[in-house]
Design a protein around this motif. Structure first.
Motif, short mmCIF file in Angstrom:
data_model
loop_
_atom_site.label_atom_id
_atom_site.label_comp_id
_atom_site.label_asym_id
_atom_site.label_seq_id
_atom_site.Cartn_x
_atom_site.Cartn_y
_atom_site.Cartn_z
N UNK A 1 25.12 43.09 9.02
CA UNK A 1 24.57 44.01 8.03
C UNK A 1 23.95 43.36 6.82
N UNK A 2 23.54 42.10 6.94
CA UNK A 2 22.88 41.44 5.81
C UNK A 2 21.53 42.10 5.54
N UNK A 3 21.20 42.22 4.27
CA UNK A 3 19.91 42.79 3.87
C UNK A 3 18.88 41.66 3.92
N UNK A 4 18.12 41.61 5.00
CA UNK A 4 17.26 40.45 5.23
C UNK A 4 15.98 40.83 5.95
N UNK A 5 14.98 40.00 5.74
CA UNK A 5 13.78 40.01 6.56
C UNK A 5 13.79 38.77 7.43
N UNK B 1 16.46 47.40 3.52
CA UNK B 1 17.06 47.32 4.87
C UNK B 1 16.51 46.14 5.67
N UNK B 2 17.21 45.84 6.75
CA UNK B 2 16.82 44.77 7.67
C UNK B 2 15.41 45.01 8.20
N UNK B 3 14.64 43.92 8.30
CA UNK B 3 13.29 43.99 8.85
C UNK B 3 13.01 42.72 9.63
N UNK B 4 12.11 42.82 10.59
CA UNK B 4 11.73 41.67 11.40
C UNK B 4 10.26 41.80 11.76
N UNK B 5 9.47 40.73 11.56
CA UNK B 5 8.09 40.79 12.04
C UNK B 5 7.54 39.40 12.31
N UNK B 6 6.50 39.37 13.15
CA UNK B 6 5.88 38.13 13.60
C UNK B 6 4.89 37.62 12.56
N UNK B 7 4.74 36.30 12.52
CA UNK B 7 3.70 35.65 11.73
C UNK B 7 2.79 34.92 12.72
N UNK B 8 1.57 35.37 12.82
CA UNK B 8 0.65 34.85 13.82
C UNK B 8 -0.70 34.56 13.18
N UNK B 9 -1.54 33.86 13.94
CA UNK B 9 -2.91 33.63 13.52
C UNK B 9 -3.85 34.64 14.16
N UNK B 10 -5.14 34.54 13.86
CA UNK B 10 -6.09 35.56 14.32
C UNK B 10 -6.56 35.41 15.76
N UNK B 11 -6.26 34.25 16.38
CA UNK B 11 -6.82 33.96 17.71
C UNK B 11 -5.71 33.57 18.69
#
Length: 289
Positions: A126-130, A190-200
């Motif tokens: 339950x950590x508040x993290x991204x 709240x907890x969140x998760x997302x990708x870090x990507x380039x344009x191609x």
């Protein structure tokens, strides 16, 4: 609001500290050797490392927000769990953790599997993290500049599925913005998760083609032999790390690093500008950058 940045002098950490400093944040940088740390003016230094419990407790004291980055080392998982547990004890409720894209798919790659286990710990406690999940760093290819420029070969066995390679400067800026978003929120987010990507989406042959165009002469891709890749790495890195990187390359070829729908648009919106491309990176290298 004090933000503790671990890995503060590395490829990504340096970018994060710079971006936070430009925005006037109160920054504390965790470093092993303060005498060697080149940090912006006004950045406080906490000396220590993550397996030193007393040093970490001191580094976390009075901190509101934590950026956690673990280097690829044999005890990476232990370091992460210790730091997160100490952060909980210190009452820190604003965290950004740098994981890796497809940590849940690259199940036999040691450092990917370790990062996914850390993600599970964050979510289940339950950590508040991204959780930020970057793809392969474009900037890693600085290390193969000699093979490209002197021998006309792009040597990385990145496969044909495609990797959405991302520039470390974009990672650093997005991470800094996310740290500030959490730090300035009136209550823990709240907890969140997302990708870090380039344009191609890049294959080995596509990258060789970019270099050919930028340099004005033929550059070829060396192919996708991961066994040979491991043996080459063993000249420069410990055997365990070379094997880890080989398993990662195997997954490049079976899974790729494919963005989710909307990833590029989301990141472009956060930055307010286009993502840096591999072509941008190659042009900088060709110009002596």
């Amino acid at each position: 609001m004090t933000i503790l940045v671990t890995g503060a002098t590395g490829t990504v950490g340096t970018q994060i500290v710079t971006q936070l400093a430009r925005r006037g944040a109160d920054i504390r940088a965790l470093v092993r050797d303060p005498a060697k740390a080149k940090l912006p003016a006004g950045v406080a230094v906490a000396q220590g490392e993550m397996l030193d419990i007393d040093a970490m407790r001191a580094a976390l004291a009075g901190v509101d927000t934590l950026f956690l980055l673990n280097a690829v080392v044999p005890d990476e998982f232990t370091q992460a769990l210790i730091t997160l547990n100490l952060a909980r004890e210190a009452g820190i409720e604003r965290i950004v953790y740098l994981s890796v894209i497809h940590s849940d798919l690259y199940v036999d790659v040691p450092h990917f599997a370790g990062k996914y286990a850390v993600e599970r710990m964050i979510e289940q406690t339950g950590l508040h993290a991204t959780v930020l999940r970057p793809a392969y760093f474009i900037n890693n290819d600085v290390g193969v500049k000699d093979a490209i420029f002197s021998h006309g070969v792009y040597p990385m066995p990145v496969g044909d599925r495609g990797l959405a390679m991302v520039d470390a400067r974009d990672i650093g800026e997005i991470a800094a913005l996310e740290l500030l978003r959490r730090a300035h929120a009136p209550a823990p987010l709240p907890f969140a998760r997302f990708n870090l990507v380039g344009p191609d989406l890049l294959t080995g042959s596509a990258i060789a083609g970019i270099w050919s165009e930028v340099l004005g002469r033929p550059i070829v891709h060396a192919g996708n032999d991961t066994v040979a890749f491991e043996q080459t790495l063993r000249r420069f890195a410990p055997a365990w790390m070379a094997y880890d990187m080989r398993k990662m390359a195997d997954r490049f070829q079976s899974e790729g690093m494919i963005p989710d729908a909307g990833d590029v648009e989301r990141l472009t919106g956060i930055l307010g500008r286009p993502l840096r491309s591999y072509r941008d990176f190659a042009a900088e290298m060709a110009a002596g950058g």
